[in-house]
Design a protein around this motif. Sequence first.
Motif, PDB file in Angstrom:
ATOM      1  N   PRO A   1       0.605  -1.014  -0.020  1.00  0.00           N
ATOM      2  CA  PRO A   1      -0.019  -0.169  -0.015  1.00  0.00           C
ATOM      3  C   PRO A   1       0.839   1.236  -0.207  1.00  0.00           C
ATOM      4  O   PRO A   1       0.428   2.354  -0.371  1.00  0.00           O
ATOM      5  CB  PRO A   1      -0.741  -0.367   1.315  1.00  0.00           C
ATOM      6  N   ARG A   2       2.155   1.130   0.267  1.00  0.00           N
ATOM      7  CA  ARG A   2       3.189   2.320   0.323  1.00  0.00           C
ATOM      8  C   ARG A   2       3.611   2.799  -1.216  1.00  0.00           C
ATOM      9  O   ARG A   2       4.435   3.501  -1.146  1.00  0.00           O
ATOM     10  CB  ARG A   2       4.132   2.146   1.307  1.00  0.00           C
ATOM     11  N   VAL A   3       3.069   1.809  -2.145  1.00  0.00           N
ATOM     12  CA  VAL A   3       3.659   2.247  -3.578  1.00  0.00           C
ATOM     13  C   VAL A   3       3.709   3.845  -3.829  1.00  0.00           C
ATOM     14  O   VAL A   3       2.716   4.536  -3.493  1.00  0.00           O
ATOM     15  CB  VAL A   3       2.729   1.511  -4.477  1.00  0.00           C
ATOM     16  N   PRO A   4       5.077   4.367  -4.053  1.00  0.00           N
ATOM     17  CA  PRO A   4       5.242   5.480  -3.962  1.00  0.00           C
ATOM     18  C   PRO A   4       4.767   6.495  -5.021  1.00  0.00           C
ATOM     19  O   PRO A   4       4.483   7.843  -4.799  1.00  0.00           O
ATOM     20  CB  PRO A   4       6.673   5.671  -3.812  1.00  0.00           C
ATOM     21  N   THR A   5       4.750   6.006  -6.385  1.00  0.00           N
ATOM     22  CA  THR A   5       4.222   6.762  -7.379  1.00  0.00           C
ATOM     23  C   THR A   5       3.307   6.285  -8.488  1.00  0.00           C
ATOM     24  O   THR A   5       3.171   4.849  -8.386  1.00  0.00           O
ATOM     25  CB  THR A   5       5.506   7.412  -8.271  1.00  0.00           C
ATOM     26  N   VAL A   6       2.745   6.711  -9.204  1.00  0.00           N
ATOM     27  CA  VAL A   6       1.840   6.164 -10.239  1.00  0.00           C
ATOM     28  C   VAL A   6       2.337   5.176 -11.143  1.00  0.00           C
ATOM     29  O   VAL A   6       1.961   4.311 -11.821  1.00  0.00           O
ATOM     30  CB  VAL A   6       0.836   7.379 -11.163  1.00  0.00           C
ATOM     31  N   HIS A   7       3.932   5.481 -11.359  1.00  0.00           N
ATOM     32  CA  HIS A   7       4.765   4.656 -12.155  1.00  0.00           C
ATOM     33  C   HIS A   7       5.328   3.377 -11.542  1.00  0.00           C
ATOM     34  O   HIS A   7       5.909   2.495 -12.207  1.00  0.00           O
ATOM     35  CB  HIS A   7       5.939   5.333 -12.877  1.00  0.00           C
ATOM     36  N   SER A   8       5.108   3.361 -10.226  1.00  0.00           N
ATOM     37  CA  SER A   8       5.814   2.233  -9.302  1.00  0.00           C
ATOM     38  C   SER A   8       4.931   1.021  -9.307  1.00  0.00           C
ATOM     39  O   SER A   8       3.636   1.421  -9.379  1.00  0.00           O
ATOM     40  CB  SER A   8       6.177   2.864  -8.156  1.00  0.00           C
ATOM     41  N   ALA A   9       5.007   0.022  -9.113  1.00  0.00           N
ATOM     42  CA  ALA A   9       4.423  -1.086  -8.943  1.00  0.00           C
ATOM     43  C   ALA A   9       4.904  -2.297  -8.281  1.00  0.00           C
ATOM     44  O   ALA A   9       6.133  -2.443  -8.217  1.00  0.00           O
ATOM     45  CB  ALA A   9       3.891  -1.655 -10.284  1.00  0.00           C
ATOM     46  N   VAL A  10       4.230  -3.054  -7.624  1.00  0.00           N
ATOM     47  CA  VAL A  10       4.379  -4.683  -7.259  1.00  0.00           C
ATOM     48  C   VAL A  10       3.548  -5.671  -8.020  1.00  0.00           C
ATOM     49  O   VAL A  10       2.301  -5.316  -7.977  1.00  0.00           O
ATOM     50  CB  VAL A  10       4.252  -4.690  -5.674  1.00  0.00           C
ATOM     51  N   HIS A  11       4.004  -6.415  -8.808  1.00  0.00           N
ATOM     52  CA  HIS A  11       3.228  -7.553  -9.507  1.00  0.00           C
ATOM     53  C   HIS A  11       3.792  -8.915  -8.705  1.00  0.00           C
ATOM     54  O   HIS A  11       4.943  -9.005  -8.818  1.00  0.00           O
ATOM     55  CB  HIS A  11       3.484  -7.439 -10.945  1.00  0.00           C
TER      56      HIS A  11
END
Length: 456
Positions: A340-350
Amino acid sequence: MGGPAVDGLRERVRGAVITPDDEGYEQARRVYNGTVDRRPAAVVRVANAGDVMAAVDFARETGLELAVRGGAHSAPGYGTCDGGLVIDFSDRHGVRIDPVGRTARCEGGVTWGDLNDAGYVFGLGVTGGIVSTTGIAGLTLNGGFGHLARGLGLSCDNLVSADVVTADGRFRTVSEEQEPDLLWALRGGGGNFGVVTSFEYRLSPVKDVVAGPFVYELEHAAEVLRFYREYVREAPEELGIFPGFHVAPPLPFLPEDRVGDSFILLVPCWSGPPDRAEAVLAPLRDAAPVVAEGVDTVPYPAFAAAFDPLLPPGLRQYWKGTFATELTDAAIAAHTEHGPRVPTVHSAVHIYPINGACHRVPADATAFAHREATFATVILAAWTDPADDAADTAWVRGYYDALAPHSDEGGYIGFMDHDDQHRIEANYRGNYARLTELKRRYDPGNLFRLNQNIRP
C-alpha cells in the motif's frame, strides 16, 4: 577513443558509429533508466550481423568495455557504459512470421510490441513481457514470463534457435541440433555468452483475449492475495493473472475522484475459448468487493501494451525481485504492509504466476532453474525527481527485506539491479556449475560482463 581508432572502426562496419563529437550522441547514449548517466566512447548502430562481429572483434582487440543494447530496459543500465563500446540494435526491428511452420524470426532490436503486432495478423503469439516496449532479447535471455506463460511456458522455452556472435567474433547458429549447449545457456543465462543477432520462436494460436483489471480497496488486500494464491493453482492454463499494488492513473472505468488513490488489482488475461471467459473470471468478482472493473475483449497486442504508459523512457528506476514456491500467510502480511505504500503512479508490485506449462520443464533442461517456483514478485519504484532517489529506493529495499525470509533463495535475473551481483549463484541454483563451464568455453576473457555476470 577517437581519431584513427574511430576511423578504423567506421571502416569495419556499415552502420553508424556515434561518438561524443557527433550529432545525436546525447540521445544515442541514453537508456530507459533515468538514473543511468554514462558516456560510452562509441555507439555502433549495427546494420547486420557482420557489424556485430566487427564490433566484438574491435572491443576484444582494444580492451574496451563492451555493452550490448536491445530494448534498453535493463534496470541497472547494462546497455551502456563509460568509455567503452556499445553495440546498439535500435535500428534492427525486422520480424518474419512463418504462418505454416508457426515460427517467428526476429532481429536483435525487436520489441515485444513488434513481435505481438506481427504475429497477430496470423493469429499467432508467444509469451512476452508485461510492457511491450521491452526488448525480446533481454527478456528471453533472462527466461521471460508474462500473460501467456501459464499456457505456453516461458519465452526461453519457446526459443528454438538463435544466431549468436561469441567473444571470438565467430557467427554461430545454435539449435537443438547445432551447439545445443549454447542454446541451453541462452535459455535463461542472460547476456553472458554472446550477442544474439536473431531469435527464432515457436508460436502458438493467440488472437483476441478477454482481459483487464479488477480493482479492490487496500483494506481487502489480504483477502485478494489469499484468493489469488488458491485460484491460480487450479485455474485453466489459458488464464494469465496476477495481483498488483498500484496508484491509480486516470482510467475510463475508474471514478474520477479515485484517481491518485492506491489499490490492489487482479489483472486477468484469458486467451482460451471466448465462451468460457465469463465462468473463468466470475470468481474474481467474489474475491472481495470490486471498486471498478475494466475487462473487455481486445486484441492481444493491445492488452500486452496496456501498462506501457506507466513506464515511459527516462524515469528514474530501482528494482528487486523474488521467487516463491508458496505465497504464505507471512508473505501476504509483508505484502499488505509494504504494497500500500507504493510511492508513485509509475511504481508497482506484481506477483506473476509461473506454474502450469512452466512447471512441466525440468529444472536442468534450460539455464532458467527455478522450475518449482510458483510466484515471481517484482518490486519496482519509478519516479521523476532526483530528490526522491533515497526514499523510493528505500521503499524497494525495505519491501524486499520483508519478503526475503518468506521467499526461495535466488530471484529472477530480469528483476535484479546493480547491487545484486552477489545473488548470481543462487539465481541459477543447480545450473550454475554448468553455466560457468560454458562461460569458460565461449567467453573465457569475460568480454560479456556488463550483465548479471557469470564469471568464467
